[in-house]
Motif scaffolding. Structure first.
Motif, PDB file in Angstrom:
ATOM      1  N   GLU A  45       2.665  22.502   0.510  1.00 19.51           N
ATOM      2  CA  GLU A  45       3.249  21.500  -0.202  1.00 19.51           C
ATOM      3  C   GLU A  45       4.451  22.018  -1.116  1.00 19.51           C
ATOM      4  O   GLU A  45       5.669  21.082  -0.865  1.00 19.51           O
ATOM      5  CB  GLU A  45       2.413  20.830  -0.864  1.00 19.51           C
ATOM      6  N   LYS A  46       4.451  23.239  -1.695  1.00 15.98           N
ATOM      7  CA  LYS A  46       5.447  23.624  -2.671  1.00 15.98           C
ATOM      8  C   LYS A  46       6.713  23.995  -1.712  1.00 15.98           C
ATOM      9  O   LYS A  46       7.671  23.594  -2.182  1.00 15.98           O
ATOM     10  CB  LYS A  46       5.030  24.620  -3.378  1.00 15.98           C
ATOM     11  N   ILE A  47       6.355  24.557  -0.400  1.00 17.58           N
ATOM     12  CA  ILE A  47       7.631  24.971   0.368  1.00 17.58           C
ATOM     13  C   ILE A  47       8.143  23.808   0.846  1.00 17.58           C
ATOM     14  O   ILE A  47       9.437  23.807   0.981  1.00 17.58           O
ATOM     15  CB  ILE A  47       6.961  25.789   1.461  1.00 17.58           C
ATOM     16  N   ILE A  48       7.394  22.753   1.373  1.00 16.92           N
ATOM     17  CA  ILE A  48       8.091  21.636   1.952  1.00 16.92           C
ATOM     18  C   ILE A  48       8.760  20.866   0.943  1.00 16.92           C
ATOM     19  O   ILE A  48       9.909  20.283   1.302  1.00 16.92           O
ATOM     20  CB  ILE A  48       6.985  20.825   2.625  1.00 16.92           C
ATOM     21  N   THR A  49       8.286  20.801  -0.085  1.00 18.65           N
ATOM     22  CA  THR A  49       9.085  19.946  -1.295  1.00 18.65           C
ATOM     23  C   THR A  49      10.203  20.657  -1.682  1.00 18.65           C
ATOM     24  O   THR A  49      11.449  19.938  -1.809  1.00 18.65           O
ATOM     25  CB  THR A  49       8.132  20.221  -2.629  1.00 18.65           C
ATOM     26  N   ILE A  50      10.389  22.058  -1.501  1.00 15.07           N
ATOM     27  CA  ILE A  50      11.599  22.749  -1.859  1.00 15.07           C
ATOM     28  C   ILE A  50      12.695  22.608  -0.839  1.00 15.07           C
ATOM     29  O   ILE A  50      13.785  22.280  -1.052  1.00 15.07           O
ATOM     30  CB  ILE A  50      11.279  24.185  -2.407  1.00 15.07           C
ATOM     31  N   GLY A  51      12.183  22.786   0.385  1.00 17.73           N
ATOM     32  CA  GLY A  51      13.032  23.199   1.676  1.00 17.73           C
ATOM     33  C   GLY A  51      13.614  21.704   2.303  1.00 17.73           C
ATOM     34  O   GLY A  51      14.227  21.878   3.231  1.00 17.73           O
ATOM     35  N   SER A  52      12.928  20.598   2.068  1.00 19.22           N
ATOM     36  CA  SER A  52      13.058  19.506   3.022  1.00 19.22           C
ATOM     37  C   SER A  52      12.942  18.156   2.115  1.00 19.22           C
ATOM     38  O   SER A  52      12.322  18.165   0.983  1.00 19.22           O
ATOM     39  CB  SER A  52      12.020  19.467   4.114  1.00 19.22           C
ATOM     40  N   ASN A  53      13.192  17.142   2.617  1.00 15.99           N
ATOM     41  CA  ASN A  53      13.310  15.793   2.147  1.00 15.99           C
ATOM     42  C   ASN A  53      12.338  14.726   3.225  1.00 15.99           C
ATOM     43  O   ASN A  53      12.164  15.250   4.381  1.00 15.99           O
ATOM     44  CB  ASN A  53      14.548  15.055   1.927  1.00 15.99           C
ATOM     45  N   GLU A  54      12.128  13.810   2.805  1.00 20.12           N
ATOM     46  CA  GLU A  54      11.324  12.808   3.379  1.00 20.12           C
ATOM     47  C   GLU A  54      12.100  12.700   4.878  1.00 20.12           C
ATOM     48  O   GLU A  54      13.378  12.470   4.867  1.00 20.12           O
ATOM     49  CB  GLU A  54      11.214  11.415   3.039  1.00 20.12           C
ATOM     50  N   ASN A  55      11.440  12.434   6.130  1.00 16.27           N
ATOM     51  CA  ASN A  55      11.835  12.430   7.416  1.00 16.27           C
ATOM     52  C   ASN A  55      12.791  13.588   8.029  1.00 16.27           C
ATOM     53  O   ASN A  55      12.999  13.396   9.154  1.00 16.27           O
ATOM     54  CB  ASN A  55      12.802  11.067   7.472  1.00 16.27           C
ATOM     55  N   ASP A  56      12.797  14.597   7.159  1.00 18.87           N
ATOM     56  CA  ASP A  56      13.408  15.851   7.801  1.00 18.87           C
ATOM     57  C   ASP A  56      12.342  16.435   8.967  1.00 18.87           C
ATOM     58  O   ASP A  56      11.082  16.259   8.703  1.00 18.87           O
ATOM     59  CB  ASP A  56      13.477  16.879   6.695  1.00 18.87           C
ATOM     60  N   ILE A  57      12.952  17.299   9.845  1.00 17.61           N
ATOM     61  CA  ILE A  57      11.981  18.048  10.758  1.00 17.61           C
ATOM     62  C   ILE A  57      11.472  19.331  10.151  1.00 17.61           C
ATOM     63  O   ILE A  57      12.176  20.152   9.767  1.00 17.61           O
ATOM     64  CB  ILE A  57      12.914  18.188  12.104  1.00 17.61           C
TER      65      ILE A  57
END
Length: 622
Positions: A445-457
């Protein structure tokens, strides 16, 4: 080797400008080799040993390999005194030159130009991956990476499993099959579109199902990752980033490999994740962390700051019902190193409640000039304590903060550890022992929060238990995940179905997950790959011979193999160890026929259904 050194010295001593009294004049020899000096070449050609080692025959002409000769002469054993080898200097070298003098330094390893096609299929078989490590010519590699037919399509949503009638760019995807082949099949549709890649690849520890049968295990592991990271980079968008998890053993080799693939300047940081609270009792010094290497594709990458925690936000309140909303008290003093005095920032501030005047403490400065301070006083943006009689402080309003969160440190000891991940898996499946070190949802979750936004792949091509896909789905990202192991059916796919149904483990409560959404599942259509699995599972020499008798009738036997010659030597084959029999059988298969090429989808031999043809047509936008 020493005998060859002495022999070359003896040959060169025929010319005293090259060698005299057993002393080699290295500079003269190297300079003569560079100039293709006639005297040097004549001496070397007249001797059968030096002729054999330093010349190659091309259509009857002897061609001098001056690079090989220079490297030989530069060997320190050729010098009269090893003390003079590097002129009393100490430093890292490449090909005998200091790194500051060498033009280029790369991570050089055997098999680096190979395509290591093989993945893992069954952990318990501990397959020796070196079987799969083959050097393929350029045109063969191109054929290997052509888009493949996808089959066994299914769509999963809250209503269950369905046969899909269409597939779109917005669908979440789960693909079963070799991840190298699958990513090349994804390229036509997703090249430059993936915002975030996270992978937790095999660490080559000897305990993770990635074992080899010779001394080139590190080389094969590097080739295995290099092949996959090359195509992964092409899938990343210009703003995209990749997080790669690894332990300490081969982290430095991996970083040098990544520096070459992604460019050293695109290295962002090494994140240290605290994976356990204490060291194992059976270790003197036990590892309590893992590394996560973070790279970007281009200087235009984007990352997000970490959202403020509830504890950080709890500092903000509005006890005086200020019209600007919540605020927290902050220091009004300037943060100046060394306490540098600035006259324009040194003046008294008058408390409007008591009339008392306050100067900056310790002969320091206020952080604003008098004009700005007067404006803050007028707008009631300076705080004098709960009783209104204290020293002045700044009211820092939540609405004035210019960023979306707080900076992220490289030491991550504030996220769940491995024991949490094991508990999450156990709650989902009761007991699953395929995974020694699953990763907790809180880490992803921390990685995805830092590296992407909603709807990103978000892409994870080592899906494992499906943690990345599960967390991405709960966080409203589009996911693509790939897994070759057979547990994709009993674990990975099942986990995503539970997520859609609304399971409340992991980060579900934190992100208010209630279920929903869907994903599309498909498999690479196997051709010769089905025989690879059969070869891996062989239990005896008798079974190996029986399988050969079936295999030799198939059209995907390599053109390099003569079935009749193989049959003529079947007695020798039967005498081999079972592992050697497996290796030999695998080598007879043309690796370009492991899966069915999309270009062959109309070939009636493969019996591709009309429904699969339609979905492949949509998927490849053909």
């Amino acid at each position: 080797m020493m005998q060859l050194f002495e022999h070359v010295k003896e040959v060169l001593s025929k010319n005293e400008s090259f060698c005299k009294d057993g002393k080699l004049f290295k500079n003269n020899v190297v300079e003569a080799a560079l100039k293709l000096d006639a005297e040097l070449l004549t001496i070397l050609l007249k001797d059968d040993t030096t002729k054999k080692h330093f010349f190659t025959t091309v259509e009857g002409v002897q061609v001098f390999d001056k690079v090989k000769f220079q490297q030989f002469v530069s060997n320190k054993q050729f010098l009269p005194d090893s003390y003079t080898t590097f002129k009393n200097k100490i430093g890292l070298t490449a090909n005998g030159e200091y790194l500051t003098e060498a033009n280029e330094v790369v991570l050089d390893f055997p098999y680096k130009d190979c395509v290591l096609e093989g993945g893992q299929t069954k952990e318990d078989q501990k397959r020796k991956e070196i079987f799969w490590n083959e050097t393929l010519a350029g045109d063969e590699i191109d054929r290997l990476f052509e888009p493949k037919v996808l089959t066994n399509w299914k769509r999963y949503d809250k209503k269950g499993e369905h046969a899909p009638t269409s597939v779109s760019d917005k669908d979440n995807l789960m693909i079963k099959g070799n991840n190298l082949i699958a990513m090349h099949s994804l390229e036509s549709r997703f090249k430059g579109k993936v915002k975030l890649i996270y992978i937790d690849p095999p660490y080559n520890t000897g305990k993770d199902g990635f074992q080899y049968n010779d001394r080139f295990s590190l080389s094969a592991w590097l080739a295995f990752l290099s092949n996959r990271l090359e195509i992964a980079k092409r899938l990343l968008s210009n703003e995209g980033v990749i997080f790669i998890q690894i332990d300490d053993k081969y982290k430095d080799y991996l970083k040098v490999l990544l520096d070459g693939l992604f460019k050293r300047e695109n290295f962002i940081c090494n994140i240290i994740w605290k994976k356990r609270g204490g060291a194992p009792n059976d270790k003197i010094i036990g590892s309590t962390h893992e590394n996560i290497l973070l790279y970007c594709k281009s200087p235009n990458y984007s990352l997000n700051k970490k959202p403020r925690s509830e504890k950080q936000l709890s500092r903000y309140g509005n006890p005086d019902n200020h019209p600007k909303g919540k605020w927290a008290s902050d220091n009004l003093m300037a943060n100046v190193k060394g306490g540098r005095f600035v006259q324009s920032l040194h003046f008294p501030i008058k408390n409007p409640n008591t009339g008392e005047e306050f100067l900056p403490s310790s002969n320091g400065n206020w952080r604003f000039n008098k004009e700005r301070i007067d404006e803050l006083l007028k707008n009631d943006e300076i705080y004098f304590g709960a009783d209104g009689k204290g020293r002045p402080k700044l009211k820092r309003f939540l609405s004035d903060l210019k960023d979306d969160g707080v900076s992220v440190a490289t030491i991550w000891d504030d996220v769940p550890q491995n024991n949490t991940a094991s508990s999450e898996i156990e709650k989902l499946f009761g007991s699953v022992n395929e995974f020694d070190t699953p990763k907790p949802e809180g880490l992803i979750e921390k990685i995805i929060t830092i590296g992407s936004n909603e709807n990103d792949i978000v892409l994870d091509f080592f899906a494992g238990s499906g943690t990345t896909a599960a967390v991405a789905h709960k966080m409203k990202r589009q996911f693509i995940t790939i897994e070759q192991m057979d547990y994709v059916e009993s674990v990975t796919k099942l986990r995503l179905k539970k997520v859609i149904e609304g399971e409340q483990g992991g980060i579900s409560e934190k992100v208010n997950w209630k279920g929903g959404g869907s994903f599309v599942y498909a498999e690479l259509a196997e051709n010769a790959a089905s025989y690879i699995s059969k070869i891996e599972e062989l239990k005896s020499s008798k079974d190996a011979v029986a399988l050969w008798n079936k295999l030799k009738e198939e059209p995907f036997i390599s053109y390099r193999v003569s079935p009749s010659e193989f049959d003529a030597n079947i007695d020798s084959f039967e005498q081999l160890e079972l592992d050697d029999q497996k290796k030999l059988l695998i080598s007879t298969i043309d690796k370009n026929h492991l899966y069915i090429n999309y270009a062959d989808i109309e070939d009636k031999t493969y019996n591709i259904s009309d429904a699969d043809k339609k979905l492949n047509l949509q998927f490849y936008n053909r």
